[in-house]
Design a protein around this motif. Sequence first.
Motif, PDB file in Angstrom:
ATOM      1  N   ASP A 169      26.667  -5.586   0.791  1.00  0.00           N
ATOM      2  CA  ASP A 169      26.624  -6.656  -0.983  1.00  0.00           C
ATOM      3  C   ASP A 169      25.270  -7.114   0.016  1.00  0.00           C
ATOM      4  O   ASP A 169      24.849  -7.923  -0.295  1.00  0.00           O
ATOM      5  CB  ASP A 169      27.400  -7.296  -1.159  1.00  0.00           C
ATOM      6  N   SER A 170      24.050  -6.100   0.390  1.00  0.00           N
ATOM      7  CA  SER A 170      23.236  -6.832   0.732  1.00  0.00           C
ATOM      8  C   SER A 170      22.608  -6.264  -0.268  1.00  0.00           C
ATOM      9  O   SER A 170      22.182  -5.575  -0.922  1.00  0.00           O
ATOM     10  CB  SER A 170      22.472  -6.133   2.080  1.00  0.00           C
ATOM     11  N   TYR A 189      21.241 -11.980  -0.341  1.00  0.00           N
ATOM     12  CA  TYR A 189      22.176 -12.454   0.570  1.00  0.00           C
ATOM     13  C   TYR A 189      22.700 -11.013   0.713  1.00  0.00           C
ATOM     14  O   TYR A 189      22.302  -9.789   0.658  1.00  0.00           O
ATOM     15  CB  TYR A 189      22.946 -12.617  -0.692  1.00  0.00           C
ATOM     16  N   ARG A 238      26.584  -9.227   3.571  1.00  0.00           N
ATOM     17  CA  ARG A 238      28.074 -10.240   3.344  1.00  0.00           C
ATOM     18  C   ARG A 238      28.212  -9.060   4.952  1.00  0.00           C
ATOM     19  O   ARG A 238      27.980  -7.782   4.799  1.00  0.00           O
ATOM     20  CB  ARG A 238      28.894  -9.971   2.144  1.00  0.00           C
ATOM     21  N   ASN A 263      34.260 -12.193   8.328  1.00  0.00           N
ATOM     22  CA  ASN A 263      33.971 -12.263   6.731  1.00  0.00           C
ATOM     23  C   ASN A 263      32.731 -13.262   6.415  1.00  0.00           C
ATOM     24  O   ASN A 263      32.976 -14.357   6.915  1.00  0.00           O
ATOM     25  CB  ASN A 263      34.783 -11.799   5.845  1.00  0.00           C
ATOM     26  N   GLY A 272      29.697 -14.865   4.943  1.00  0.00           N
ATOM     27  CA  GLY A 272      28.461 -14.754   4.076  1.00  0.00           C
ATOM     28  C   GLY A 272      26.573 -15.293   4.247  1.00  0.00           C
ATOM     29  O   GLY A 272      27.094 -16.719   4.308  1.00  0.00           O
TER      30      GLY A 272
END
Lengths: 142, 407
Positions: free
Chosen positions: B213-214, B236, B238, B256, B258
């Motif tokens: 999810d970059s 951003y 994850r 995990n 973020g």
Amino acid sequence: MALLCAPLGALAGSIEVIVNPDHASATIDRNLLRAIFTMRLRQWPDGEPIQVFVMPDGSELSNEFCREQLGTFPYVMRATWDRIVFTGTGLAPTVVSSEREMRDRVRSTPGAVGYIRSGERSQLLPAQPNVLLAPLGGFWRG
Amino acid sequence: MADPFFNSSPSRLPIHWLAPVMLGCVLCLPVEALDYQFHGYAAQGYALSSGNNIFGDSTGGSLSYYEVGLNAQIQVHPRLLLAAQGAIRDAGATDSGVARLDYALMDYRIVSGADANAGIRIGKVKNPLGFFNETRDVIFTRPSILLPFIYSDNQNQRDLVFAAPGVQLYGSAVRGRHEWSATGTASADRYLNEVDEHLLVVLPVPSSIQMKDSWNGQIMDSIDGGRWQFAVSIYYARLVLNAQYPSVPPASIYGNFGVGVDVISARYNAERFSLTGEYAIGPNRDFVTLGGTVIQNFRIVADSGYLQGDYRINSRWSALARADAYFRDRGDRGGHAFAAANPGTSAASRYAYDLTAGLSWRPNARWGVWGEYHWIDGSATVQPLDNTGRVPADHWSTLMLMAGLRF
């Protein structure tokens, strides 16, 4: 081949933009000039690639062109070109070593655009009878 | 992995598919349409520090810091550009001196005009973050030898932030005195290699970290031909950690994380001087389980900012002065709460202040020599892997010198 000069006389500056005569009808305003010399614009309206020629960094003519015609500082232009080159997002302009080379390269390269000192035009007329001088000052809305 | 401006290392990512695609594009086009350029850079650094090492064993003086790159751009059509850059950089533990593909992309211009343009880039692309992330490895294009803290120069987030395989959309529009530009990048999910992992997290067991999810985005406004420049950048990603703890029976470790970095940037350019200020905020969410039991679950927010003045003495000489600061936890800038909760730790490990003075000499467009001195208070930005076995010094300084060539 003829060379077209766009003296941008309305600006009362000492620099003229010159383009290859293939694009003699181009309307060159400041937005277009900036788009071309920041290498953001890659082609003429007819699709032909734009070939940009500039004088070396630090040269008086280069400095004057940046300030008078582009309305920016030479180091800002250098940073713009470096960013393009070192991020792979475009081509840098071609650096020529003299105004004579500038005229020759712009004249002989399809889609080319560059700049010379205004005074050069009259000085060159006798020696270069083939040079077509077509003032485009009216197109400039500096 | 609690450092919100996280750590990482060089990228050697699988983008094997890109080369044949690029080659195919070139071969399918008429030769006369090609316009190509080659450029490169090379710079050798010297670091002499007191208290802590930076970019190698600098407390004794180090020449191990260098950067070299070579790139090519091929414009096969005014709307289609192919570009790639190979680079080698050695900077202590954070960059290994191994050759890597820095970027390799295909750029297709969809909209082209004097007042507006837009396009798409596919491949390994540079991520715009702040004013300098994209060209951070080239001394000629960054604001100083050592970058401000917001760029995590000594932490190395290369694989995470600097460049990534993915798709990038870009566009710009001119409206009056303003030239607006925007870039948005969606990066591919990928696994980090061992070296990168080691800079992020040290576990006594084999592990894997996957980036998911970059994405990255930047909006910039350049006013009056660049006299004023403003930018907002967002990043951003994850990170998903998986490992097996060698207990009986084995217990799985799952993490995990973020991580984000948001940057606001402003610059004023004048004939003789420039003023640049940037502020970054880095929220970091950590969630770790061992055998299904939550062992770590917190959110921490770092921030950092600097103000730099550059003065062009003449066409060759330029001077800089900069005040820079970094805080691992903006809710505990002095580190006192952290030190109280973690006996034996130093509050100074949670912040860093850096006052910098520098001078550069550019005799021509190709050559340059830079020198700068950093007075640093706090050890939050000290790279542990360059200082193994040393107790971090809270007050330290470093002299950095660099000589470079570009073409």
